[in-house]
Design a protein around this motif. Sequence first.
Motif, mmCIF file in Angstrom:
data_model
loop_
_atom_site.group_PDB
_atom_site.id
_atom_site.type_symbol
_atom_site.label_atom_id
_atom_site.label_comp_id
_atom_site.label_asym_id
_atom_site.label_seq_id
_atom_site.Cartn_x
_atom_site.Cartn_y
_atom_site.Cartn_z
ATOM 1 N N ILE A 242 0.868 -1.179 0.000
ATOM 2 C CA ILE A 242 0.000 0.000 0.000
ATOM 3 C C ILE A 242 0.902 1.225 0.000
ATOM 4 N N LEU A 243 0.699 2.104 -0.980
ATOM 5 C CA LEU A 243 1.468 3.338 -1.099
ATOM 6 C C LEU A 243 0.597 4.478 -0.584
ATOM 7 N N ASP A 244 1.029 5.083 0.526
ATOM 8 C CA ASP A 244 0.250 6.130 1.195
ATOM 9 C C ASP A 244 0.836 7.486 0.813
ATOM 10 N N THR A 245 0.079 8.242 0.003
ATOM 11 C CA THR A 245 0.566 9.531 -0.493
ATOM 12 C C THR A 245 0.043 10.719 0.296
ATOM 13 N N VAL A 246 -0.740 10.453 1.334
ATOM 14 C CA VAL A 246 -1.406 11.537 2.059
ATOM 15 C C VAL A 246 -0.422 12.239 2.986
ATOM 16 N N ALA A 247 -0.382 13.572 2.911
ATOM 17 C CA ALA A 247 0.577 14.361 3.690
ATOM 18 C C ALA A 247 -0.047 14.960 4.941
ATOM 19 N N ALA A 248 -1.236 14.505 5.318
ATOM 20 C CA ALA A 248 -1.875 14.944 6.566
ATOM 21 C C ALA A 248 -1.788 13.822 7.588
ATOM 22 N N SER A 249 -1.700 14.196 8.865
ATOM 23 C CA SER A 249 -1.610 13.207 9.933
ATOM 24 C C SER A 249 -2.870 12.334 9.954
ATOM 25 N N HIS A 250 -2.675 11.005 10.007
ATOM 26 C CA HIS A 250 -3.819 10.094 10.062
ATOM 27 C C HIS A 250 -3.367 8.759 10.633
ATOM 28 N N SER A 251 -4.336 7.939 11.028
ATOM 29 C CA SER A 251 -4.042 6.625 11.578
ATOM 30 C C SER A 251 -3.512 5.708 10.483
#
Length: 349
Positions: A242-251
């Motif tokens: 899984i490639l996570d591109t989100v730049a906001a804090s998250h679980s």
Amino acid sequence: MTTKAYGAHAADKPLEPIAIERRAPGARDVQVDIAYCGVCHSDLHTVRSEWGGTRYPCVPGHEIVGEVTAVGGDVKGFKVGDTVGVGCLVGSCQRCASCADGLEQYCENGFVGTYNGPTRDAPGHTLGGYSQRIVVDEKFVLKIRHPKEQLAAVAPLLCAGITTYSPLKHWNVGPGKKVGIVGIGGLGHMGVKIAHAMGAHVVAFTTSEGKRQDALQLGADEVVVSRDDKQMRAHRGSFDLILDTVAASHSLDAYSELLKRDGTLVLVGVPEHAHPSPNVANLIFKRRAIAGSLIGGIAETQEMLDFCADKGIVSDIEMIPAQKIDEAYDRMVRSDVKYRFVIDIATVA
């Protein structure tokens, strides 16, 4: 050589026309007249000093496409008239183990960024692609084979493209692999396109049901709305990567538990505030991993450009004049772009 550019003189100042100096090409240098420059979230963070350490005047831009207009006497790989790109790096030590392995992005003595990096040239730090021309050591210049009509949409490949290609390649994405892409923005939309072209089964994760059709058109085989627990549970224990591109804090737990045994969650977005600490049991009991990845080295970036040229892959862009860059930044913060702004440098006047 005086060159027109767009830059900011302070974190709270808008970008405006400024004059900068570019060095005359040295023996190993390539001079590039810039046609297009993509707009990256890193540009905004740096200009507004949200990461700290910004040196002013700041001229951002590291997704550069243009034409070679001069070369130094020792340059062998480029000639006047070539279509070329310059990405996030314009220098590295060339001595450490990472540089020897062609991984300049992990240079153990610190790579030189295309903007805000240390340099002997005035004003003491590098100035980027929101400008009419740039002079770069030939080792950090890239060949572009896409047709002329696609060049504006090629520009974001120099950051968004390589940022997603590098981990997909490193973790051996291909036929028979199930790959998730978290976030359908500037990075994520490239991740979907590239993973699809590599032959993987691609699942796009989005918080918005409204992006379902867009994600399918980009090449996703399935789309999961991450706020829907039922949709998420249906994929538990099934992903190779899984490639996570989100730049906001998250679980991160919501995604790590979707991995198979030995699966990997790769982070490429740097949040302003740290992610909550992950559930270690999720990792231990399935030998799962959480990893990070940073752009790519020069050889791999060239490989990515060639791959995208062969597969007909470019970014989805909205072209803007330089005069609208601050407006574009504000829209980018609101995720109001599909999916990457590109500056027409002919408007830098």
